[in-house]
Design a protein around this motif. Structure first.
Motif, PDB file in Angstrom:
ATOM      1  N   HIS A   1     -19.008   3.902   0.110  1.00  0.00           N
ATOM      2  CA  HIS A   1     -19.326   4.116   1.799  1.00  0.00           C
ATOM      3  C   HIS A   1     -19.028   3.020   2.332  1.00  0.00           C
ATOM      4  N   PHE A   2     -19.753   1.946   2.327  1.00  0.00           N
ATOM      5  CA  PHE A   2     -19.593   0.641   2.920  1.00  0.00           C
ATOM      6  C   PHE A   2     -18.500  -0.126   2.627  1.00  0.00           C
ATOM      7  N   LEU A   3     -18.009  -0.168   1.297  1.00  0.00           N
ATOM      8  CA  LEU A   3     -16.630  -0.867   1.050  1.00  0.00           C
ATOM      9  C   LEU A   3     -15.636  -0.180   1.688  1.00  0.00           C
ATOM     10  N   VAL A   4     -15.310   1.184   1.998  1.00  0.00           N
ATOM     11  CA  VAL A   4     -14.140   1.953   2.432  1.00  0.00           C
ATOM     12  C   VAL A   4     -14.318   1.795   4.168  1.00  0.00           C
ATOM     13  N   ASN A   5     -15.617   1.632   4.550  1.00  0.00           N
ATOM     14  CA  ASN A   5     -15.647   1.507   5.982  1.00  0.00           C
ATOM     15  C   ASN A   5     -15.651   0.079   6.431  1.00  0.00           C
ATOM     16  N   GLY A   6     -15.377  -0.933   5.606  1.00  0.00           N
ATOM     17  CA  GLY A   6     -14.968  -2.313   5.954  1.00  0.00           C
ATOM     18  C   GLY A   6     -16.232  -3.196   6.389  1.00  0.00           C
ATOM     19  N   ASN A   7     -17.586  -2.488   5.869  1.00  0.00           N
ATOM     20  CA  ASN A   7     -18.803  -3.205   6.129  1.00  0.00           C
ATOM     21  C   ASN A   7     -18.790  -4.648   5.002  1.00  0.00           C
ATOM     22  N   LYS A   8     -18.471  -5.606   5.430  1.00  0.00           N
ATOM     23  CA  LYS A   8     -18.340  -6.773   4.371  1.00  0.00           C
ATOM     24  C   LYS A   8     -19.761  -7.152   3.584  1.00  0.00           C
ATOM     25  N   SER A   9     -20.837  -6.648   4.291  1.00  0.00           N
ATOM     26  CA  SER A   9     -22.323  -6.970   3.592  1.00  0.00           C
ATOM     27  C   SER A   9     -22.413  -6.073   2.341  1.00  0.00           C
TER      28      SER A   9
END
Length: 168
Positions: free
Chosen positions: A157-165
């Motif tokens: 989810h974070f990866l595909v939504n561009g969350n670098k953290s």
């Protein structure tokens, strides 16, 4: 007193919810501005009563009429976004159990990106049937496999939504 379409009560609730986040959840205003992607100075002015939610609506209406990005403040969310995010942060998170949150993330990955159950199973290191069973009945798989599925789903989810953290 400010009003949005005659509803000053909503404004009071939004400010009260922000105060609750600050007082009860120990979220600083600067942190909140980053979390909901609103300019810190605008949010501080809003909390100090120097700004009002009508600006969100005016910016959105102007943008729609002129077919362009939101005018004025580039970190001005769509009209209902501020109230919705604030409500979820102050009230909604605790009202949704952990398993339902994971299911919601998985549903989002499927709907928004076309990710399949077998892909989630491979990333999670569990069998396809466990993913399918979890989506039908969250209590049908072991806690270990729930954990693996949750971690893999959140990371995706974070990866595909561009969350670098999410990358560490």
């Amino acid at each position: 007193m400010e009003s949005i379409n005659g509803n000053s009560n909503q404004i009071d609730k939004t400010r009260e919810s922000i105060k609750k986040l600050i007082e009860d959840y120990k979220i600083e205003l600067e942190t909140l501005s980053r979390m909901i992607n609103i300019d810190y100075n605008w949010l501080k002015d809003y909390m100090d009563g120097k700004r009002n939610l009508n600006e969100f609506y005016s910016n959105a209406i102007d943008s729609i009429k002129n077919n362009k990005e939101l005018v004025g403040n580039p970190k001005c969310p769509e009209p209902s976004s501020l109230s919705n995010k604030i409500y979820i942060l102050s009230e909604g998170i605790s009202s949704i159990n952990e398993d339902e949150r994971v299911k919601g993330i998985i549903d989002g990955l499927i709907i928004d990106f076309g990710i399949r159950y077998d892909t989630l199973a491979m990333y999670s290191g569990i069998v396809l049937e466990d993913v399918q069973n979890f989506m039908k009945d969250t209590n049908s798989i072991t806690y270990e496999n729930k954990y693996k599925l949750a971690v893999a789903s959140l990371f995706l989810h974070f990866l595909v939504n561009g969350n670098k953290s999410a990358l560490g």
